[in-house]
Design a protein around this motif. Structure first.
Motif, mmCIF file in Angstrom:
data_model
loop_
_atom_site.group_PDB
_atom_site.id
_atom_site.type_symbol
_atom_site.label_atom_id
_atom_site.label_comp_id
_atom_site.label_asym_id
_atom_site.label_seq_id
_atom_site.Cartn_x
_atom_site.Cartn_y
_atom_site.Cartn_z
ATOM 1 N N GLU A 1 -13.761 -36.879 0.504
ATOM 2 C CA GLU A 1 -12.546 -36.021 1.621
ATOM 3 C C GLU A 1 -12.581 -36.213 2.377
ATOM 4 O OE1 GLU A 1 -14.556 -31.844 1.205
ATOM 5 O OE2 GLU A 1 -14.436 -31.272 -1.065
ATOM 6 N N ASN A 2 -12.663 -37.061 3.081
ATOM 7 C CA ASN A 2 -12.637 -38.103 4.299
ATOM 8 C C ASN A 2 -11.048 -38.709 4.027
ATOM 9 O OD1 ASN A 2 -14.653 -37.094 6.108
ATOM 10 N ND2 ASN A 2 -15.573 -38.027 4.897
ATOM 11 N N ILE A 3 -11.010 -38.795 2.811
ATOM 12 C CA ILE A 3 -9.630 -40.172 2.392
ATOM 13 C C ILE A 3 -8.732 -38.525 1.809
ATOM 14 C CG2 ILE A 3 -9.281 -42.261 1.037
ATOM 15 C CD1 ILE A 3 -11.889 -42.981 1.637
ATOM 16 N N SER A 4 -7.652 -39.126 1.951
ATOM 17 C CA SER A 4 -6.270 -38.793 1.602
ATOM 18 C C SER A 4 -6.202 -38.757 0.789
ATOM 19 C CB SER A 4 -5.623 -38.516 2.149
ATOM 20 O OG SER A 4 -5.063 -40.194 2.198
ATOM 21 N N LYS A 5 -5.742 -38.656 -0.697
ATOM 22 C CA LYS A 5 -5.768 -38.686 -2.387
ATOM 23 C C LYS A 5 -4.434 -39.858 -2.415
ATOM 24 C CE LYS A 5 -8.381 -35.067 -3.790
ATOM 25 N NZ LYS A 5 -9.117 -36.508 -3.954
ATOM 26 N N GLU A 6 -3.647 -39.687 -1.558
ATOM 27 C CA GLU A 6 -2.742 -40.615 -1.190
ATOM 28 C C GLU A 6 -3.316 -41.420 -0.941
ATOM 29 O OE1 GLU A 6 2.004 -41.955 1.274
ATOM 30 O OE2 GLU A 6 0.260 -40.018 1.638
ATOM 31 N N LYS A 7 -4.230 -41.860 0.292
ATOM 32 C CA LYS A 7 -5.017 -43.549 -0.159
ATOM 33 C C LYS A 7 -5.961 -43.801 -0.669
ATOM 34 C CE LYS A 7 -3.606 -45.119 3.979
ATOM 35 N NZ LYS A 7 -3.436 -46.314 4.320
ATOM 36 N N ALA A 8 -6.439 -42.772 -2.000
ATOM 37 C CA ALA A 8 -7.438 -43.366 -2.550
ATOM 38 C C ALA A 8 -6.492 -43.947 -3.466
ATOM 39 C CB ALA A 8 -7.964 -41.261 -2.819
ATOM 40 N N HIS A 9 -5.359 -42.926 -4.156
ATOM 41 C CA HIS A 9 -5.019 -43.931 -5.443
ATOM 42 C C HIS A 9 -4.210 -45.016 -4.897
ATOM 43 C CE1 HIS A 9 -5.470 -40.105 -8.560
ATOM 44 N NE2 HIS A 9 -4.897 -39.841 -6.975
ATOM 45 N N GLY A 10 -3.726 -44.849 -3.746
ATOM 46 C CA GLY A 10 -2.750 -46.166 -3.186
ATOM 47 C C GLY A 10 -3.863 -47.440 -3.321
ATOM 48 N N VAL A 11 -5.400 -47.349 -3.738
ATOM 49 C CA VAL A 11 -6.655 -48.411 -3.042
ATOM 50 C C VAL A 11 -5.936 -49.383 -4.697
ATOM 51 C CG1 VAL A 11 -8.382 -49.395 -3.847
ATOM 52 C CG2 VAL A 11 -8.103 -47.041 -2.285
ATOM 53 N N TYR A 12 -5.525 -48.991 -6.341
ATOM 54 C CA TYR A 12 -5.783 -49.629 -7.165
ATOM 55 C C TYR A 12 -4.066 -50.911 -6.992
ATOM 56 C CZ TYR A 12 -10.115 -47.895 -7.964
ATOM 57 O OH TYR A 12 -11.181 -47.319 -7.830
ATOM 58 N N LYS A 13 -3.582 -49.934 -6.222
ATOM 59 C CA LYS A 13 -1.682 -50.589 -6.194
ATOM 60 C C LYS A 13 -2.265 -51.421 -5.190
ATOM 61 C CE LYS A 13 2.618 -49.184 -5.575
ATOM 62 N NZ LYS A 13 3.569 -48.069 -5.333
ATOM 63 N N GLU A 14 -2.631 -51.529 -3.890
ATOM 64 C CA GLU A 14 -2.702 -52.540 -2.944
ATOM 65 C C GLU A 14 -4.146 -53.568 -3.961
ATOM 66 O OE1 GLU A 14 -1.608 -53.857 0.643
ATOM 67 O OE2 GLU A 14 -0.944 -52.041 -1.068
ATOM 68 N N TRP A 15 -4.937 -53.500 -4.503
ATOM 69 C CA TRP A 15 -5.293 -53.878 -4.942
ATOM 70 C C TRP A 15 -4.223 -55.824 -5.757
ATOM 71 C CZ3 TRP A 15 -10.958 -52.449 -7.321
ATOM 72 C CH2 TRP A 15 -11.048 -53.739 -7.775
ATOM 73 N N VAL A 16 -3.353 -54.832 -6.692
ATOM 74 C CA VAL A 16 -3.164 -55.585 -7.818
ATOM 75 C C VAL A 16 -1.672 -55.742 -6.490
ATOM 76 C CG1 VAL A 16 -1.378 -55.561 -9.176
ATOM 77 C CG2 VAL A 16 -3.355 -53.661 -9.736
ATOM 78 N N LYS A 17 -1.388 -55.187 -5.821
ATOM 79 C CA LYS A 17 -0.131 -56.332 -4.533
ATOM 80 C C LYS A 17 -0.344 -57.292 -4.510
ATOM 81 C CE LYS A 17 1.979 -53.419 -2.394
ATOM 82 N NZ LYS A 17 2.870 -52.316 -1.501
ATOM 83 N N ASN A 18 -2.470 -57.555 -3.875
ATOM 84 C CA ASN A 18 -2.824 -58.341 -3.461
ATOM 85 C C ASN A 18 -3.122 -59.743 -4.074
ATOM 86 O OD1 ASN A 18 -2.442 -57.404 -0.378
ATOM 87 N ND2 ASN A 18 -3.891 -56.451 -0.444
ATOM 88 N N SER A 19 -2.435 -59.233 -5.123
ATOM 89 C CA SER A 19 -3.302 -60.130 -6.778
ATOM 90 C C SER A 19 -1.677 -61.226 -6.766
ATOM 91 C CB SER A 19 -3.820 -59.566 -7.684
ATOM 92 O OG SER A 19 -5.443 -58.772 -6.952
ATOM 93 N N PHE A 20 -0.561 -60.677 -6.388
ATOM 94 C CA PHE A 20 0.408 -61.863 -7.043
ATOM 95 C C PHE A 20 0.463 -62.600 -6.000
ATOM 96 C CE2 PHE A 20 2.191 -56.957 -7.785
ATOM 97 C CZ PHE A 20 2.019 -57.421 -8.969
ATOM 98 N N ASN A 21 0.917 -64.276 -6.404
ATOM 99 C CA ASN A 21 1.218 -65.479 -5.982
ATOM 100 C C ASN A 21 -0.331 -65.801 -5.327
ATOM 101 O OD1 ASN A 21 4.665 -65.390 -6.321
ATOM 102 N ND2 ASN A 21 3.852 -63.193 -4.761
ATOM 103 N N ARG A 22 -1.372 -65.881 -6.523
ATOM 104 C CA ARG A 22 -2.384 -66.137 -5.760
ATOM 105 C C ARG A 22 -3.157 -67.350 -6.847
ATOM 106 N NH1 ARG A 22 -6.147 -62.296 -2.932
ATOM 107 N NH2 ARG A 22 -7.845 -63.862 -3.942
ATOM 108 N N GLU A 23 -3.687 -68.160 -6.526
ATOM 109 C CA GLU A 23 -3.848 -69.153 -7.897
ATOM 110 C C GLU A 23 -5.632 -69.072 -8.280
ATOM 111 O OE1 GLU A 23 -4.666 -73.810 -8.126
ATOM 112 O OE2 GLU A 23 -4.012 -73.068 -6.550
#
Length: 256
Positions: free
Chosen positions: A133-155
Protein backbone atom coordinates in the motif's frame (compact mmCIF):
# COMPACT_ATOMS: atom_id res chain seq x y z
CA UNK A 1 35.98 -28.86 16.21
CA UNK A 2 39.48 -27.91 14.95
CA UNK A 3 40.59 -24.40 13.94
CA UNK A 4 39.83 -24.94 10.25
CA UNK A 5 36.31 -26.09 11.02
CA UNK A 6 35.73 -23.10 13.31
CA UNK A 7 37.01 -20.78 10.61
CA UNK A 8 34.66 -22.34 8.06
CA UNK A 9 31.68 -21.86 10.37
CA UNK A 10 32.64 -18.25 11.08
CA UNK A 11 32.96 -17.51 7.37
CA UNK A 12 29.71 -19.24 6.49
CA UNK A 13 27.62 -16.88 4.41
CA UNK A 14 24.23 -16.24 5.99
CA UNK A 15 23.05 -13.24 4.01
CA UNK A 16 23.90 -10.96 1.08
CA UNK A 17 23.20 -7.25 0.57
CA UNK A 18 23.11 -5.17 -2.58
CA UNK A 19 21.88 -1.82 -3.76
CA UNK A 20 19.10 -1.88 -6.35
CA UNK A 21 19.97 0.62 -9.04
CA UNK A 22 16.95 -0.09 -11.25
CA UNK A 23 14.48 0.17 -8.35
CA UNK A 24 16.15 3.34 -7.09
CA UNK A 25 15.73 5.01 -10.48
CA UNK A 26 12.17 3.79 -11.01
CA UNK A 27 10.77 4.60 -7.55
CA UNK A 28 13.03 7.65 -7.11
CA UNK A 29 14.06 6.57 -3.59
CA UNK A 30 17.14 4.70 -2.35
CA UNK A 31 16.43 0.96 -2.60
CA UNK A 32 18.37 -2.14 -1.59
CA UNK A 33 17.93 -5.87 -1.07
CA UNK A 34 18.90 -8.35 1.62
CA UNK A 35 18.86 -12.06 0.80
CA UNK A 36 19.01 -14.26 3.90
CA UNK A 37 20.09 -17.87 3.43
CA UNK A 38 20.57 -19.13 7.00
CA UNK A 39 19.74 -18.31 10.61
CA UNK A 40 21.12 -14.92 11.56
CA UNK A 41 23.30 -14.37 14.60
CA UNK A 42 23.60 -11.27 16.79
CA UNK A 43 26.38 -9.72 14.71
CA UNK A 44 24.39 -10.28 11.52
CA UNK A 45 21.38 -8.52 13.03
CA UNK A 46 23.49 -5.55 14.11
CA UNK A 47 25.02 -5.26 10.65
CA UNK A 48 21.62 -5.53 8.94
CA UNK A 49 20.12 -2.82 11.13
CA UNK A 50 23.03 -0.50 10.35
CA UNK A 51 22.66 -1.30 6.65
CA UNK A 52 18.94 -0.58 6.36
CA UNK A 53 19.35 2.88 7.89
CA UNK A 54 20.96 3.96 4.60
CA UNK A 55 17.86 3.21 2.50
CA UNK A 56 14.19 4.06 2.33
CA UNK A 57 12.91 0.82 0.77
CA UNK A 58 14.43 -2.60 1.41
CA UNK A 59 13.36 -5.90 -0.12
CA UNK A 60 14.21 -8.76 2.26
CA UNK A 61 14.07 -12.41 1.22
CA UNK A 62 14.27 -15.32 3.63
CA UNK A 63 14.72 -19.01 2.94
CA UNK A 64 11.80 -21.30 3.67
CA UNK A 65 11.76 -22.99 7.07
CA UNK A 66 13.74 -20.33 8.88
CA UNK A 67 11.20 -19.30 11.51
CA UNK A 68 13.71 -17.34 13.62
CA UNK A 69 14.47 -15.02 10.71
CA UNK A 70 10.79 -14.69 9.80
CA UNK A 71 9.98 -13.68 13.37
CA UNK A 72 12.86 -11.20 13.47
CA UNK A 73 11.94 -9.60 10.13
CA UNK A 74 8.27 -9.26 11.02
CA UNK A 75 8.40 -8.49 14.74
CA UNK A 76 11.57 -6.46 15.19
CA UNK A 77 12.06 -4.82 11.80
CA UNK A 78 8.30 -4.40 11.32
CA UNK A 79 8.62 -5.44 7.71
CA UNK A 80 5.55 -7.05 6.15
CA UNK A 81 5.20 -10.17 4.05
CA UNK A 82 4.60 -8.95 0.50
CA UNK A 83 5.01 -12.20 -1.41
CA UNK A 84 6.02 -15.84 -1.29
CA UNK A 85 8.11 -16.57 -4.36
CA UNK A 86 8.25 -20.04 -5.90
CA UNK A 87 11.30 -20.94 -8.01
CA UNK A 88 10.86 -23.68 -10.59
CA UNK A 89 13.34 -25.40 -12.86
CA UNK A 90 13.22 -27.67 -15.88
CA UNK A 91 15.79 -30.14 -17.16
CA UNK A 92 15.74 -29.37 -20.87
CA UNK A 93 17.32 -32.71 -21.74
CA UNK A 94 14.03 -34.35 -20.75
CA UNK A 95 11.87 -31.86 -22.66
CA UNK A 96 9.49 -32.68 -25.47
CA UNK A 97 10.87 -30.48 -28.24
CA UNK A 98 8.39 -29.02 -30.70
CA UNK A 99 9.03 -25.78 -32.58
CA UNK A 100 6.14 -23.76 -34.00
CA UNK A 101 7.71 -21.46 -36.58
CA UNK A 102 4.53 -19.91 -37.94
CA UNK A 103 3.88 -16.47 -36.42
CA UNK A 104 6.77 -16.88 -33.94
CA UNK A 105 9.91 -14.75 -33.89
CA UNK A 106 12.92 -15.03 -31.58
CA UNK A 107 15.46 -12.21 -31.32
CA UNK A 108 17.75 -10.30 -29.01
CA UNK A 109 18.68 -6.64 -29.45
CA UNK A 110 14.98 -6.13 -30.11
CA UNK A 111 14.20 -2.53 -31.07
CA UNK A 112 11.64 -0.48 -29.16
CA UNK A 113 8.17 -1.93 -29.72
CA UNK A 114 5.06 -0.06 -28.59
CA UNK A 115 2.86 -3.14 -29.07
CA UNK A 116 4.83 -5.07 -26.47
CA UNK A 117 4.53 -2.23 -23.99
CA UNK A 118 0.78 -1.98 -24.55
CA UNK A 119 0.46 -5.74 -24.14
CA UNK A 120 2.25 -5.82 -20.79
CA UNK A 121 0.54 -2.68 -19.45
CA UNK A 122 -1.75 -3.86 -16.64
CA UNK A 123 -1.43 -7.53 -17.64
CA UNK A 124 0.16 -8.76 -14.40
CA UNK A 125 -2.39 -9.10 -11.61
CA UNK A 126 -0.12 -10.87 -9.08
CA UNK A 127 2.76 -8.78 -7.81
CA UNK A 128 4.44 -7.97 -4.52
CA UNK A 129 4.37 -4.34 -5.60
CA UNK A 130 0.58 -4.43 -5.93
CA UNK A 131 0.43 -5.92 -2.41
CA UNK A 132 2.26 -2.90 -0.99
CA UNK A 133 0.00 0.00 0.00
CA UNK A 134 3.04 2.30 0.17
CA UNK A 135 3.33 2.03 -3.62
CA UNK A 136 0.74 3.63 -5.87
CA UNK A 137 -1.18 1.31 -8.20
CA UNK A 138 0.16 3.27 -11.15
CA UNK A 139 3.75 2.69 -10.09
CA UNK A 140 3.08 -0.96 -9.19
CA UNK A 141 1.51 -1.75 -12.57
CA UNK A 142 4.23 0.20 -14.35
CA UNK A 143 7.04 -2.02 -13.03
CA UNK A 144 6.54 -4.61 -15.77
CA UNK A 145 6.16 -2.05 -18.52
CA UNK A 146 9.42 -0.44 -17.43
CA UNK A 147 11.03 -3.89 -17.22
CA UNK A 148 10.19 -4.59 -20.86
CA UNK A 149 11.20 -1.08 -21.97
CA UNK A 150 14.63 -1.56 -20.38
CA UNK A 151 15.04 -4.88 -22.22
CA UNK A 152 14.92 -3.36 -25.72
CA UNK A 153 18.15 -2.94 -27.69
CA UNK A 154 20.05 -5.26 -25.38
CA UNK A 155 22.13 -8.18 -26.56
CA UNK A 156 21.57 -10.08 -23.29
CA UNK A 157 17.76 -9.93 -23.48
CA UNK A 158 15.79 -12.29 -25.73
CA UNK A 159 12.17 -12.01 -26.86
CA UNK A 160 10.02 -14.77 -28.32
CA UNK A 161 6.95 -13.08 -29.78
CA UNK A 162 3.76 -14.46 -31.29
CA UNK A 163 2.34 -12.27 -34.03
CA UNK A 164 -1.19 -12.40 -35.42
CA UNK A 165 -2.54 -10.10 -38.14
CA UNK A 166 0.46 -7.83 -37.72
CA UNK A 167 0.01 -7.52 -33.96
CA UNK A 168 2.09 -8.97 -31.11
CA UNK A 169 -0.37 -10.88 -28.93
CA UNK A 170 2.02 -12.88 -26.72
CA UNK A 171 5.68 -12.98 -25.74
CA UNK A 172 8.33 -14.52 -23.52
CA UNK A 173 11.26 -12.47 -22.28
CA UNK A 174 14.28 -14.52 -21.21
CA UNK A 175 18.00 -14.20 -20.55
CA UNK A 176 21.06 -16.36 -19.92
CA UNK A 177 22.11 -17.04 -16.35
CA UNK A 178 25.29 -18.79 -17.48
CA UNK A 179 26.40 -21.13 -20.27
CA UNK A 180 24.04 -23.88 -19.13
CA UNK A 181 20.99 -22.10 -17.71
CA UNK A 182 18.29 -19.79 -19.05
CA UNK A 183 15.94 -17.63 -16.98
CA UNK A 184 12.37 -16.80 -17.97
CA UNK A 185 11.84 -13.20 -16.89
CA UNK A 186 8.30 -12.54 -18.13
CA UNK A 187 5.60 -14.31 -20.08
CA UNK A 188 2.50 -12.48 -21.25
CA UNK A 189 -0.52 -13.34 -23.42
CA UNK A 190 -3.21 -10.94 -24.56
CA UNK A 191 -6.33 -11.56 -22.44
CA UNK A 192 -8.43 -12.06 -25.57
CA UNK A 193 -6.29 -15.02 -26.66
CA UNK A 194 -5.77 -16.82 -23.36
CA UNK A 195 -6.77 -20.47 -23.71
CA UNK A 196 -5.73 -20.72 -27.36
CA UNK A 197 -2.43 -22.51 -26.74
CA UNK A 198 -0.16 -19.53 -27.31
CA UNK A 199 1.67 -20.08 -24.03
CA UNK A 200 2.39 -23.65 -25.07
CA UNK A 201 3.85 -22.54 -28.40
CA UNK A 202 6.07 -19.95 -26.75
CA UNK A 203 7.35 -22.44 -24.18
CA UNK A 204 8.07 -25.07 -26.83
CA UNK A 205 10.00 -22.52 -28.86
CA UNK A 206 12.05 -21.68 -25.77
CA UNK A 207 12.73 -25.40 -25.22
CA UNK A 208 13.86 -25.69 -28.83
CA UNK A 209 16.22 -22.73 -28.50
CA UNK A 210 17.69 -24.13 -25.29
CA UNK A 211 18.30 -27.56 -26.80
CA UNK A 212 19.86 -26.21 -30.00
CA UNK A 213 22.20 -23.96 -28.03
CA UNK A 214 23.26 -26.62 -25.50
CA UNK A 215 21.52 -25.19 -22.45
CA UNK A 216 20.60 -27.76 -19.80
CA UNK A 217 18.25 -25.91 -17.45
CA UNK A 218 15.47 -23.31 -17.65
CA UNK A 219 14.54 -21.45 -14.47
CA UNK A 220 11.48 -19.35 -13.66
CA UNK A 221 9.90 -17.74 -10.61
CA UNK A 222 6.31 -16.83 -9.77
CA UNK A 223 4.11 -15.85 -6.85
CA UNK A 224 2.65 -18.66 -4.77
CA UNK A 225 -0.79 -17.07 -5.10
CA UNK A 226 -0.55 -17.24 -8.89
CA UNK A 227 -2.02 -20.73 -9.11
CA UNK A 228 -2.60 -20.54 -12.86
CA UNK A 229 1.07 -19.80 -13.52
CA UNK A 230 2.24 -22.56 -11.17
CA UNK A 231 -0.02 -25.11 -12.86
CA UNK A 232 1.11 -23.89 -16.27
CA UNK A 233 4.81 -24.37 -15.53
CA UNK A 234 4.30 -27.73 -13.82
CA UNK A 235 2.30 -28.90 -16.84
CA UNK A 236 5.33 -28.20 -19.05
CA UNK A 237 7.76 -30.16 -16.93
CA UNK A 238 8.95 -27.59 -14.41
CA UNK A 239 9.54 -28.69 -10.82
CA UNK A 240 9.55 -26.56 -7.69
CA UNK A 241 13.11 -26.16 -6.38
CA UNK A 242 12.82 -23.38 -3.80
CA UNK A 243 10.37 -21.14 -1.94
CA UNK A 244 11.35 -17.81 -0.39
CA UNK A 245 9.46 -15.35 1.78
CA UNK A 246 9.72 -11.77 0.48
CA UNK A 247 9.27 -8.84 2.85
CA UNK A 248 9.08 -5.11 2.25
CA UNK A 249 10.68 -2.78 4.77
CA UNK A 250 10.10 0.99 4.69
CA UNK A 251 12.01 3.54 6.75
CA UNK A 252 9.25 6.05 6.05
CA UNK A 253 5.59 5.67 5.15
CA UNK A 254 3.49 6.78 2.19
CA UNK A 255 6.01 7.91 -0.37
CA UNK A 256 3.34 8.51 -2.97
Amino acid sequence: MDNEEKKAVMNEKRYDTRELEWDTQYFNIKCARIDIQKKLNKDDINHIEEYIDKYKFITITNAIGNSFNNNYIGSRLKAFLADVNVSLTKNIELAEITSYKKNIHLENNKPYNEQLLNLVDGAFKNSRFLNDENISKEKAHGVYKEWVKNSFNREDKYFITYNFNGEVIAFVLFSKKNKQELIIELICVNDEYIGNGLGKKLMRELDSYALKNNFKIINVGTQIENINALNFYIKFGYKIKDIRYIYHFWNKENWY
